[in-house]
Design an enzyme around this catalytic site. Structure first.
Site, PDB file in Angstrom:
ATOM      1  N   LYS A 238       0.869  -1.182   0.000  1.00 42.91           N
ATOM      2  CA  LYS A 238       0.000   0.000   0.000  1.00 42.91           C
ATOM      3  C   LYS A 238       0.902   1.227   0.000  1.00 42.91           C
ATOM      4  CE  LYS A 238      -4.436   0.918   0.146  1.00 42.91           C
ATOM      5  NZ  LYS A 238      -5.575   0.072  -0.286  1.00 42.91           N
TER       6      LYS A 238
ATOM      7  N   ASP B 186      -7.060   4.232  -4.427  1.00 41.65           N
ATOM      8  CA  ASP B 186      -7.738   4.036  -3.137  1.00 41.65           C
ATOM      9  C   ASP B 186      -8.373   5.403  -2.850  1.00 41.65           C
ATOM     10  OD1 ASP B 186      -7.868   1.949  -0.758  1.00 41.65           O
ATOM     11  OD2 ASP B 186      -7.557   3.888   0.196  1.00 41.65           O
TER      12      ASP B 186
HETATM   13  P1  NDP Z   1     -13.047   7.532  -2.761  1.00 39.43           P
HETATM   14  O1  NDP Z   1     -12.003   8.538  -2.536  1.00 39.43           O
HETATM   15  O2  NDP Z   1     -13.567   7.329  -4.131  1.00 39.43           O
HETATM   16  O3  NDP Z   1     -14.298   7.792  -1.811  1.00 39.43           O
HETATM   17  C1  NDP Z   1     -14.160   7.831  -0.431  1.00 39.43           C
HETATM   18  C2  NDP Z   1     -15.488   8.238   0.176  1.00 39.43           C
HETATM   19  O4  NDP Z   1     -15.431   8.128   1.575  1.00 39.43           O
HETATM   20  C3  NDP Z   1     -15.851   9.674  -0.117  1.00 39.43           C
HETATM   21  O5  NDP Z   1     -17.244   9.792  -0.168  1.00 39.43           O
HETATM   22  C4  NDP Z   1     -15.283  10.420   1.083  1.00 39.43           C
HETATM   23  O6  NDP Z   1     -15.931  11.655   1.344  1.00 39.43           O
HETATM   24  C5  NDP Z   1     -15.562   9.422   2.176  1.00 39.43           C
HETATM   25  N1  NDP Z   1     -14.549   9.544   3.232  1.00 39.43           N
HETATM   26  C6  NDP Z   1     -13.220   9.366   3.119  1.00 39.43           C
HETATM   27  N2  NDP Z   1     -12.601   9.576   4.296  1.00 39.43           N
HETATM   28  C7  NDP Z   1     -13.578   9.899   5.155  1.00 39.43           C
HETATM   29  C8  NDP Z   1     -13.593  10.220   6.521  1.00 39.43           C
HETATM   30  N3  NDP Z   1     -12.457  10.233   7.247  1.00 39.43           N
HETATM   31  N4  NDP Z   1     -14.805  10.489   7.084  1.00 39.43           N
HETATM   32  C9  NDP Z   1     -15.949  10.455   6.342  1.00 39.43           C
HETATM   33  N5  NDP Z   1     -15.993  10.150   5.043  1.00 39.43           N
HETATM   34  C10 NDP Z   1     -14.831   9.877   4.477  1.00 39.43           C
HETATM   35  O7  NDP Z   1     -12.451   6.157  -2.185  1.00 39.43           O
HETATM   36  P2  NDP Z   1     -12.938   4.666  -2.459  1.00 39.43           P
HETATM   37  O8  NDP Z   1     -14.389   4.634  -2.702  1.00 39.43           O
HETATM   38  O9  NDP Z   1     -12.019   4.101  -3.462  1.00 39.43           O
HETATM   39  O10 NDP Z   1     -12.585   3.994  -1.061  1.00 39.43           O
HETATM   40  C11 NDP Z   1     -13.546   3.826  -0.020  1.00 39.43           C
HETATM   41  C12 NDP Z   1     -13.081   2.729   0.920  1.00 39.43           C
HETATM   42  O11 NDP Z   1     -12.974   1.500   0.182  1.00 39.43           O
HETATM   43  C13 NDP Z   1     -11.696   2.915   1.546  1.00 39.43           C
HETATM   44  O12 NDP Z   1     -11.697   2.312   2.823  1.00 39.43           O
HETATM   45  C14 NDP Z   1     -10.779   2.126   0.621  1.00 39.43           C
HETATM   46  O13 NDP Z   1      -9.596   1.755   1.268  1.00 39.43           O
HETATM   47  C15 NDP Z   1     -11.672   0.936   0.318  1.00 39.43           C
HETATM   48  N6  NDP Z   1     -11.380   0.151  -0.860  1.00 39.43           N
HETATM   49  C16 NDP Z   1     -11.274   0.737  -2.096  1.00 39.43           C
HETATM   50  C17 NDP Z   1     -11.059  -0.053  -3.210  1.00 39.43           C
HETATM   51  C18 NDP Z   1     -11.015   0.531  -4.580  1.00 39.43           C
HETATM   52  O14 NDP Z   1     -10.889  -0.251  -5.535  1.00 39.43           O
HETATM   53  N7  NDP Z   1     -11.154   1.834  -4.761  1.00 39.43           N
HETATM   54  C19 NDP Z   1     -10.861  -1.493  -3.098  1.00 39.43           C
HETATM   55  C20 NDP Z   1     -11.068  -2.020  -1.770  1.00 39.43           C
HETATM   56  C21 NDP Z   1     -11.299  -1.206  -0.707  1.00 39.43           C
HETATM   57  P3  NDP Z   1     -15.645  12.958   0.427  1.00 39.43           P
HETATM   58  O15 NDP Z   1     -16.404  12.721  -0.855  1.00 39.43           O
HETATM   59  O16 NDP Z   1     -16.175  14.094   1.219  1.00 39.43           O
HETATM   60  O17 NDP Z   1     -14.175  12.999   0.227  1.00 39.43           O
HETATM   61  O1  2IT Z   2      -7.869  -1.727  -0.889  1.00 32.78           O
HETATM   62  C1  2IT Z   2      -7.817  -2.177  -2.044  1.00 32.78           C
HETATM   63  O2  2IT Z   2      -7.936  -3.385  -2.270  1.00 32.78           O
HETATM   64  C2  2IT Z   2      -7.621  -1.237  -3.145  1.00 32.78           C
HETATM   65  N1  2IT Z   2      -7.572  -0.040  -2.906  1.00 32.78           N
HETATM   66  C3  2IT Z   2      -7.435  -1.744  -4.540  1.00 32.78           C
HETATM   67  C4  2IT Z   2      -6.029  -2.199  -4.751  1.00 32.78           C
HETATM   68  C5  2IT Z   2      -5.680  -2.568  -6.175  1.00 32.78           C
HETATM   69  O3  2IT Z   2      -4.489  -2.842  -6.366  1.00 32.78           O
HETATM   70  O4  2IT Z   2      -6.519  -2.584  -7.050  1.00 32.78           O
END
Ligand code: NDP
Ligand code: 2IT
Length: 448
Positions: free
Chosen positions: A124, A164
């Protein structure tokens, strides 16, 4: 006891890394039965080696804002474990990023990637840079400066970053462009790329879709389904948006989303087109959603009751935490259960606190831990790597079908392992042990 000694060692050596302690504790406690059963893991000091990253890289990122002022941020890449494949995992750009956050995410990634059935190690990275409010030009300059350091550590067969929180298609584009300039190579060194330059169809959808597929599998085993059911989703980024989309495909009714400023409760169902317009195109807050859809309820973060998250007080059949770590605590878990929630499938990484998880397990609802339920994103990243390596690309349906079958096999493997250890509904135990064995056995095979 061996596992407790390791947890203690982590807390003593890294006193400030609270999220990392939490991630290690959650995993190691659930590994106790397999460590007790098979002496080889302790004999090979597997746990000491697995909680310690192979390599931790930290660097300064200097860049210039639109006012011509020089800025400095910290960048990280933590290459955790490569026993079963090249390092793989996302990059997070968020002001809360520090080495403890990246370490917890890297540690989780190792186990998650092992479950995908693909050959992926775990890593990461990220930065405390905040993309919010920055111009495209500022984001580009930051990404270029970040890659100026990162490029020497990564490679299609070495370490393959992705997105992420705060890192989506725009950032991956700028990072890839700079990597290419520095190395003169066009290869699958990043995933989540644009479709015309090496990206995979269904990668943007993969984490959200996969998380709903996982919920479907958990429910199917109990003769239940999501059809017609009220569901709550937190977050409104990549994972949340495609969770909402897949829920609609399955005739469920997603009624909430949230962001860092507030929570939307739209009891007729979230307006997906409006959500995408506001979050993916305009990059605005959900306050704008509430202004346009005046019949929905909007709760500002300043009105949240201390220690609670209003999204979890909305009665639902299934909940999909898809924002960030520790966004669902014991109070929230109790509220969900009191309101009749039967399923929690985690799109985010470590969204539930240890106490909330214990309650879910005790209640025997369907609880899909993030390492299993959100593995669809990295799994399709693995499929993107496979397509890049073969200079070929698959259509949407083929990738989605593969994603579906990977999510099914993660459920089957986790569930079978939970049964093997006598706790059939405990997918925390099942997924952690299943993920662990593959990596630990590979480490033993490969010697020290
Ligand atoms: P994005 O940046 O696309 O979206 C994150 C969302 O969560 C936004 O709506 C953001 O609000 C909100 N957010 C972030 N931090 C906070 C906080 N501290 N308090 C309240 N709201 C918060 O990220 P992802 O959708 O990609 O990621 C979301 C989660 O999923 C994370 O935990 C990430 O690690 C996990 N994840 C992501 C993957 C991926 O493929 N993208 C894969 C597996 C897991 P705002 O819009 O106001 O910024
Ligand atoms: O938490 C996760 O699994 C991710 N943010 C996606 C990682 C990836 O390599 O696609």
């Amino acid at each position: 006891m061996y596992t407790q000694d390791i947890i203690k060692m982590i807390k003593t050596n890294y006193p400030d890394q609270k999220e990392f302690h939490q991630a290690v504790q959650e995993v190691l406690v659930s590994l106790e039965p397999v460590i007790a059963k098979d002496k080889k893991y302790q004999d090979n000091a597997i746990l000491q080696r697995m909680v310690m990253p192979d390599r931790e890289i930290a660097f300064r990122v200097d860049w210039m804002n639109d006012e011509g002022e020089v800025q400095a941020n910290t960048g990280y890449r933590i290459e955790f474990n490569s026993a079963i494949g090249p390092y793989k995992g996302g990059l997070r750009f968020h002001p809360s990023v520090n080495s403890g956050i990246i370490k917890f995410l890297g540690f989780e990634q190792v186990f998650k990637n092992s479950l995908t059935t693909l050959a992926l190690g775990g890593a990461k990275g990220g930065s405390d840079f905040d993309p919010k409010g920055k111009s495209d030009a500022e984001v580009m300059r930051f990404c270029q400066a970040f890659m100026n350091e990162l490029y020497r550590h990564i490679g299609a067969c070495t370490d393959v970053p992705a997105g992420d929180i705060g890192v989506g298609a725009r950032e991956i584009g700028y990072l890839f462009g700079q990597y290419k300039k520095l190395t003169n190579r066009f290869d699958g060194v990043l995933t989540g790329k644009g479709l015309t330059w090496g990206g995979s169809l269904a990668r943007p959808e993969a984490t959200g879709y996969g998380c709903v597929y996982f919920a479907q599998e958990m429910l199917k085993e109990r003769g239940e389904s999501l059809s017609g059911k009220i569901c709550t989703v937190s977050g409104s980024g990549n994972v949340a948006i495609y969770t909402v989309e897949k829920l609609y495909h399955l005739d469920a009714i997603p009624v909430s989303v949230s962001d860092s400023k507030g929570t939307i409760h739209d009891k007729n169902g979230i307006d997906l087109d409006l959500l995408k317009e506001i979050k993916e195109k305009r990059r605005e807050s959900l306050e704008e959603y509430a202004k346009i859809k005046s019949d929905c309820k909007y709760i500002k973060i300043s009105d949240y009751q201390e220690g609670t998250h209003p999204v979890w007080s909305i009665p639902c059949f299934a909940a999909f935490p898809s924002a960030t770590e520790n966004e669902l605590n014991l109070y929230d878990a109790k509220t969900l259960l009191q309101n009749g929630c039967k399923c929690v499938s985690e799109g985010a990484n470590m969204p539930s606190t240890i106490e909330a998880i214990e309650l879910f397990l005790k209640s025997k609802i369907c609880y899909g831990p993030g390492k299993a339920a959100n593995a669809g994103g990295v799994a399709v990243s693995g499929l993107e790597m496979a397509q890049n390596a073969s200079m070929y690309s698959w259509d949407f349906e083929s990738v989605d079908k593969k994603l579906h079958s990977i999510m099914e096999s993660i459920f089957v493997k986790s569930s079978e392992t939970a049964k093997e250890f006598g706790d059939p509904t405990n997918l925390v135990l099942g997924s952690n042990i299943a993920g662990f064995r593959k990596i630990a056995d590979a480490m033993i095979d490969q010697g020290i």
